[in-house]
Each structure stands twice: as C-alpha cells, then as structure tokens.
Design a protein around this motif. Sequence first.
Motif, PDB file in Angstrom:
ATOM      1  N   THR A 185      19.554   2.601  23.621  1.00  0.00           N
ATOM      2  CA  THR A 185      18.706   3.777  23.757  1.00  0.00           C
ATOM      3  C   THR A 185      17.267   3.340  23.513  1.00  0.00           C
ATOM      4  O   THR A 185      16.915   2.911  22.411  1.00  0.00           O
ATOM      5  N   GLY A 186      16.436   3.413  24.558  1.00  0.00           N
ATOM      6  CA  GLY A 186      15.062   2.968  24.400  1.00  0.00           C
ATOM      7  C   GLY A 186      14.994   1.464  24.206  1.00  0.00           C
ATOM      8  O   GLY A 186      15.815   0.703  24.729  1.00  0.00           O
ATOM      9  N   ASP A 187      14.041   1.019  23.411  1.00  0.00           N
ATOM     10  CA  ASP A 187      13.798  -0.416  23.223  1.00  0.00           C
ATOM     11  C   ASP A 187      14.354  -0.887  21.875  1.00  0.00           C
ATOM     12  O   ASP A 187      13.658  -1.502  21.077  1.00  0.00           O
ATOM     13  N   SER A 188      15.614  -0.577  21.635  1.00  0.00           N
ATOM     14  CA  SER A 188      16.241  -0.988  20.376  1.00  0.00           C
ATOM     15  C   SER A 188      17.741  -1.168  20.586  1.00  0.00           C
ATOM     16  O   SER A 188      18.321  -0.635  21.539  1.00  0.00           O
ATOM     17  N   ASP A 189      18.345  -1.930  19.692  1.00  0.00           N
ATOM     18  CA  ASP A 189      19.787  -2.148  19.714  1.00  0.00           C
ATOM     19  C   ASP A 189      20.430  -1.395  18.566  1.00  0.00           C
ATOM     20  O   ASP A 189      19.922  -1.393  17.431  1.00  0.00           O
ATOM     21  N   LYS A 190      21.569  -0.769  18.848  1.00  0.00           N
ATOM     22  CA  LYS A 190      22.319  -0.044  17.831  1.00  0.00           C
ATOM     23  C   LYS A 190      23.652  -0.747  17.590  1.00  0.00           C
ATOM     24  O   LYS A 190      24.352  -1.112  18.527  1.00  0.00           O
ATOM     25  N   HIS A 191      23.975  -0.929  16.322  1.00  0.00           N
ATOM     26  CA  HIS A 191      25.227  -1.565  15.933  1.00  0.00           C
ATOM     27  C   HIS A 191      26.021  -0.586  15.068  1.00  0.00           C
ATOM     28  O   HIS A 191      25.472   0.075  14.185  1.00  0.00           O
ATOM     29  N   PHE A 192      27.311  -0.536  15.329  1.00  0.00           N
ATOM     30  CA  PHE A 192      28.204   0.367  14.603  1.00  0.00           C
ATOM     31  C   PHE A 192      29.235  -0.490  13.868  1.00  0.00           C
ATOM     32  O   PHE A 192      30.012  -1.218  14.500  1.00  0.00           O
ATOM     33  N   ILE A 193      29.227  -0.430  12.529  1.00  0.00           N
ATOM     34  CA  ILE A 193      30.127  -1.245  11.712  1.00  0.00           C
ATOM     35  C   ILE A 193      31.224  -0.351  11.148  1.00  0.00           C
ATOM     36  O   ILE A 193      30.940   0.675  10.526  1.00  0.00           O
ATOM     37  N   THR A 194      32.466  -0.737  11.379  1.00  0.00           N
ATOM     38  CA  THR A 194      33.593   0.081  10.924  1.00  0.00           C
ATOM     39  C   THR A 194      34.534  -0.745  10.053  1.00  0.00           C
ATOM     40  O   THR A 194      34.616  -1.973  10.178  1.00  0.00           O
ATOM     41  N   TYR A 195      35.232  -0.029   9.189  1.00  0.00           N
ATOM     42  CA  TYR A 195      36.279  -0.623   8.348  1.00  0.00           C
ATOM     43  C   TYR A 195      37.259   0.490   7.997  1.00  0.00           C
ATOM     44  O   TYR A 195      36.851   1.620   7.719  1.00  0.00           O
TER      45      TYR A 195
END
Length: 214
Positions: A185-195
């Motif tokens: 989204t836009g000029d950034s990276d999104k990371h989703f961390i799950t456990y």
Amino acid sequence: MVNVQVSKTADAIKTYGRAKETAYQLGKALKTLKKDIEYAYVGQDNAAVTGSESAAREMASASQLIASGVTKDAGSNSTDAMTEAKVNECHQAVYEAGGDPSIFMIKPADSLIVAGFTGASGRSRTFNDENQTLTNAVNIMVNPFGTLKVVLNRVQMSTHAFLLDTSYWRSAVLRPVTRTLLAQTGDSDKHFITYEGGLMHMHPSASGQITGLS
C-alpha cells in the motif's frame, strides 16, 4: 499477531547501528511477541476457551493448569503478603503429590520479602580494598522438601507466586512464528507476524502456586 510497516525510504536511509530498518523493526516485533506469549503464560489468570465461529480460541494460563490441591491462598484476607510459612506449605503439598519443584518464581516486590526470610538468611557483608559489597538477597531457598531457585519475573501476575517443576511444562506450538509480506500500500512494505500455540502441563500437581498475594 504483530503488524510491521516500514517505508521504502526508511529502508534506503543508512542508519547508525543497523543495516536495514525492516530488519530492526522485525526484531522489535519478535521481542514484543515473545513478551506477549510469556504474559499469556503467567501474566494473567485465563481459562481456556474452545472457540467457535463467533469466539476466538484462548489458551489456559499456567494458573489454570495447576491443581487446586497444590494451590495455596496467601491468607484469610482478600490479599496478604508473602510468608515463608506459606511457601513451605505449598512446597509440602507439591512434594506429597509427587512433584519436585526447583524454581520459585515471584514478582520483584516479593523478592524484598524473601530477602527477609529467617532474618535475611544468606545475608553477607564484605569489605576489602578492591570493592565494597553489601549483599541482601536470597537466591536459593532450602527447606525440608527440597531446594528452590528464586527467580524474579516482572511479567507474571502480582497476586501469584509459582513453585515450578519445569520438566512437566511444555510450549505446545500449533503454528510457529511466521512472517507474511502483505499486499503493498503506497511506498511501504507491510509484514504480518503470526504465532499460534499454548501451554501444556503434563502433571497438574507437579507444580504449585500461592494466590491472593498483596
């Protein structure tokens, strides 16, 4: 679950002490997740929830996995201070149930009380030319039922103290820590961390707890 979002500009900038902002933020997120897991284990008194279409699954905390026979209330009031007699009573109950706890895990404030047990047993005072040290701490407690290593935990519930036989505790991992890169989204990276996991106690009477502490 933890979300991390880093702009591409932040990753491109050279920052003293770290190579990439993404790696730094992911490291912080993993530490947060680790603390959240520890809090779920000993920081709350949470009963297990099976879960349904409308309710999320919830794990049982350590306090819920210890049998009532080895759970001792600190006193007759709503909350009471830690006492050596109560520690011995709980340790005896666990010993008679077949447990052999080796860890006495307490909140930081209770370490001051433990330091005063039996006239501050173990207190020493050393002065020499190299250093001047006044020691007022109890790291090991020995009573008729065994030896306990005193461990401070700033995360655990302030109303509880635990006598733990660590050989009977397990971390049950359903889904290990996983990082997923989400849609940009836009000029950034999104990371989703799950456990996803829980806490297992192989013998409900192998460890004990003192509740109702002030």
